[in-house]
Scaffold this motif. Structure first.
Motif, PDB file in Angstrom:
ATOM      1  N   SER A  17       0.837  -1.207   0.000  1.00 20.31           N
ATOM      2  CA  SER A  17       0.000   0.000   0.000  1.00 20.31           C
ATOM      3  C   SER A  17       0.869   1.254   0.000  1.00 20.31           C
ATOM      4  N   PHE A  18       1.999   1.218   0.720  1.00 18.32           N
ATOM      5  CA  PHE A  18       2.938   2.347   0.682  1.00 18.32           C
ATOM      6  C   PHE A  18       3.536   2.494  -0.713  1.00 18.32           C
ATOM      7  N   ALA A  19       3.847   1.381  -1.355  1.00 24.67           N
ATOM      8  CA  ALA A  19       4.402   1.418  -2.711  1.00 24.67           C
ATOM      9  C   ALA A  19       3.390   2.006  -3.693  1.00 24.67           C
ATOM     10  N   PHE A  20       2.112   1.637  -3.553  1.00 21.72           N
ATOM     11  CA  PHE A  20       1.080   2.207  -4.423  1.00 21.72           C
ATOM     12  C   PHE A  20       0.948   3.711  -4.194  1.00 21.72           C
ATOM     13  N   ALA A  21       0.985   4.123  -2.930  1.00 19.13           N
ATOM     14  CA  ALA A  21       0.886   5.546  -2.612  1.00 19.13           C
ATOM     15  C   ALA A  21       2.064   6.319  -3.210  1.00 19.13           C
ATOM     16  N   TRP A  22       3.260   5.764  -3.073  1.00 20.73           N
ATOM     17  CA  TRP A  22       4.459   6.401  -3.629  1.00 20.73           C
ATOM     18  C   TRP A  22       4.352   6.491  -5.154  1.00 20.73           C
ATOM     19  N   SER A  23       3.861   5.429  -5.765  1.00 22.09           N
ATOM     20  CA  SER A  23       3.679   5.416  -7.214  1.00 22.09           C
ATOM     21  C   SER A  23       2.707   6.512  -7.649  1.00 22.09           C
ATOM     22  N   GLY A  24       1.631   6.681  -6.891  1.00 17.75           N
ATOM     23  CA  GLY A  24       0.665   7.740  -7.189  1.00 17.75           C
ATOM     24  C   GLY A  24       1.282   9.122  -7.068  1.00 17.75           C
ATOM     25  N   LEU A  25       2.058   9.322  -6.007  1.00 13.52           N
ATOM     26  CA  LEU A  25       2.750  10.611  -5.829  1.00 13.52           C
ATOM     27  C   LEU A  25       3.684  10.902  -7.001  1.00 13.52           C
ATOM     28  N   MET A  26       4.459   9.905  -7.383  1.00 13.41           N
ATOM     29  CA  MET A  26       5.421  10.099  -8.467  1.00 13.41           C
ATOM     30  C   MET A  26       4.723  10.338  -9.808  1.00 13.41           C
ATOM     31  N   HIS A  27       3.611   9.636 -10.030  1.00 12.50           N
ATOM     32  CA  HIS A  27       2.862   9.853 -11.270  1.00 12.50           C
ATOM     33  C   HIS A  27       2.365  11.298 -11.343  1.00 12.50           C
ATOM     34  N   VAL A  28       1.761  11.764 -10.262  1.00  4.47           N
ATOM     35  CA  VAL A  28       1.233  13.129 -10.255  1.00  4.47           C
ATOM     36  C   VAL A  28       2.378  14.129 -10.366  1.00  4.47           C
ATOM     37  N   TYR A  29       3.486  13.883  -9.682  1.00  2.00           N
ATOM     38  CA  TYR A  29       4.626  14.796  -9.766  1.00  2.00           C
ATOM     39  C   TYR A  29       5.146  14.889 -11.206  1.00  2.00           C
ATOM     40  N   ARG A  30       5.243  13.759 -11.876  1.00  2.00           N
ATOM     41  CA  ARG A  30       5.781  13.743 -13.248  1.00  2.00           C
ATOM     42  C   ARG A  30       4.839  14.362 -14.270  1.00  2.00           C
ATOM     43  N   HIS A  31       3.529  14.294 -14.022  1.00  3.77           N
ATOM     44  CA  HIS A  31       2.573  14.677 -15.059  1.00  3.77           C
ATOM     45  C   HIS A  31       1.760  15.929 -14.774  1.00  3.77           C
ATOM     46  N   ARG A  33       1.834  19.823 -13.766  1.00  8.09           N
ATOM     47  CA  ARG A  33       2.649  21.025 -13.586  1.00  8.09           C
ATOM     48  C   ARG A  33       2.316  21.738 -12.265  1.00  8.09           C
ATOM     49  N   ASN A  34       1.035  21.839 -11.936  1.00  8.46           N
ATOM     50  CA  ASN A  34       0.656  22.544 -10.699  1.00  8.46           C
ATOM     51  C   ASN A  34       1.209  21.840  -9.462  1.00  8.46           C
ATOM     52  N   PHE A  35       1.222  20.507  -9.479  1.00 11.89           N
ATOM     53  CA  PHE A  35       1.792  19.772  -8.350  1.00 11.89           C
ATOM     54  C   PHE A  35       3.284  20.066  -8.237  1.00 11.89           C
ATOM     55  N   GLN A  36       3.969  20.138  -9.363  1.00  9.59           N
ATOM     56  CA  GLN A  36       5.392  20.477  -9.366  1.00  9.59           C
ATOM     57  C   GLN A  36       5.619  21.867  -8.792  1.00  9.59           C
ATOM     58  N   ILE A  37       4.765  22.812  -9.181  1.00 13.67           N
ATOM     59  CA  ILE A  37       4.878  24.182  -8.649  1.00 13.67           C
ATOM     60  C   ILE A  37       4.670  24.172  -7.143  1.00 13.67           C
ATOM     61  N   HIS A  38       3.656  23.450  -6.681  1.00 13.01           N
ATOM     62  CA  HIS A  38       3.397  23.370  -5.232  1.00 13.01           C
ATOM     63  C   HIS A  38       4.580  22.737  -4.504  1.00 13.01           C
ATOM     64  N   CYS A  39       5.220  21.745  -5.109  1.00 10.76           N
ATOM     65  CA  CYS A  39       6.391  21.109  -4.483  1.00 10.76           C
ATOM     66  C   CYS A  39       7.562  22.083  -4.388  1.00 10.76           C
ATOM     67  N   ILE A  40       7.762  22.889  -5.416  1.00 11.62           N
ATOM     68  CA  ILE A  40       8.824  23.907  -5.376  1.00 11.62           C
ATOM     69  C   ILE A  40       8.532  24.915  -4.269  1.00 11.62           C
ATOM     70  N   LEU A  41       7.275  25.349  -4.180  1.00  9.12           N
ATOM     71  CA  LEU A  41       6.898  26.294  -3.120  1.00  9.12           C
ATOM     72  C   LEU A  41       7.039  25.668  -1.738  1.00  9.12           C
ATOM     73  N   GLU A  73      -4.362  18.667  -4.189  1.00  3.51           N
ATOM     74  CA  GLU A  73      -3.888  18.584  -5.580  1.00  3.51           C
ATOM     75  C   GLU A  73      -3.909  17.129  -6.055  1.00  3.51           C
ATOM     76  N   LEU A  74      -3.530  16.210  -5.187  1.00  2.83           N
ATOM     77  CA  LEU A  74      -3.602  14.784  -5.523  1.00  2.83           C
ATOM     78  C   LEU A  74      -5.049  14.350  -5.753  1.00  2.83           C
ATOM     79  N   MET A  75      -5.954  14.780  -4.888  1.00  6.11           N
ATOM     80  CA  MET A  75      -7.369  14.433  -5.040  1.00  6.11           C
ATOM     81  C   MET A  75      -7.942  15.067  -6.307  1.00  6.11           C
ATOM     82  N   ASN A  76      -7.545  16.288  -6.610  1.00  2.00           N
ATOM     83  CA  ASN A  76      -7.985  16.957  -7.821  1.00  2.00           C
ATOM     84  C   ASN A  76      -7.591  16.131  -9.047  1.00  2.00           C
ATOM     85  N   THR A  77      -6.363  15.663  -9.062  1.00  2.00           N
ATOM     86  CA  THR A  77      -5.894  14.843 -10.177  1.00  2.00           C
ATOM     87  C   THR A  77      -6.685  13.546 -10.258  1.00  2.00           C
ATOM     88  N   ALA A  78      -6.945  12.924  -9.110  1.00  2.00           N
ATOM     89  CA  ALA A  78      -7.714  11.678  -9.097  1.00  2.00           C
ATOM     90  C   ALA A  78      -9.120  11.911  -9.656  1.00  2.00           C
TER      91      ALA A  78
END
Length: 128
Positions: A17-31, A33-41, A73-78
């Motif tokens: 379940s942690f691996a799935f969560a990490w995979s979801g985070l990485m998918h959203v981070y890679r795809h 742009r707004n999530f990337q901006i939020h991560c930079i901030l 942002e993750l929920m928005n993407t989902a």
């Protein structure tokens, strides 16, 4: 299956379940742009927190604001992906669902900005 085997199986499921969560985070981070901006901030806010030596209570507020924005942002993407999966047509309800999800991120981002201004502005004035 013995108790030991059952506990090992439960632990493996937990790790998956942690691996799935990490995979979801990485998918959203890679795809997304707004999530990337939020991560930079987020990185900038954390760096500013260390630089300006914010208090423990202020850290709670900053971390809470960061977590709220990133989580929404993750929920928005989902929600966007789910709506896109259900229909490719422009439908008023699909648009309303996507807009409401985006609006939730917007509200959290505004609140996070205000929290940041309330915490960091006096410290910046003092620092300079």
């Amino acid at each position: 299956m013995g108790l030991q085997d059952q506990k090992a199986s439960e632990f493996k499921r937990l790790l998956k379940s942690f691996a799935f969560a990490w995979s979801g985070l990485m998918h959203v981070y890679r795809h997304e742009r707004n999530f990337q901006i939020h991560c930079i901030l987020m990185v900038l806010a954390i760096a500013a927190g260390f630089l300006l030596k914010i208090s423990l209570v202020e850290w709670y507020m900053v971390i809470g604001a960061i977590a709220a924005v990133l989580s929404l942002e993750l929920m928005n993407t989902a929600i966007e992906r789910t709506v896109d999966l259900v229909t490719e047509e422009m439908r008023p309800l699909a648009k309303a669902a996507k807009d409401a999800a985006a609006g939730s991120v917007f509200v959290a981002a505004i609140a996070a900005f205000i929290i940041g201004m309330l915490i960091f502005t006096p410290k910046l004035i003092e620092f300079l």
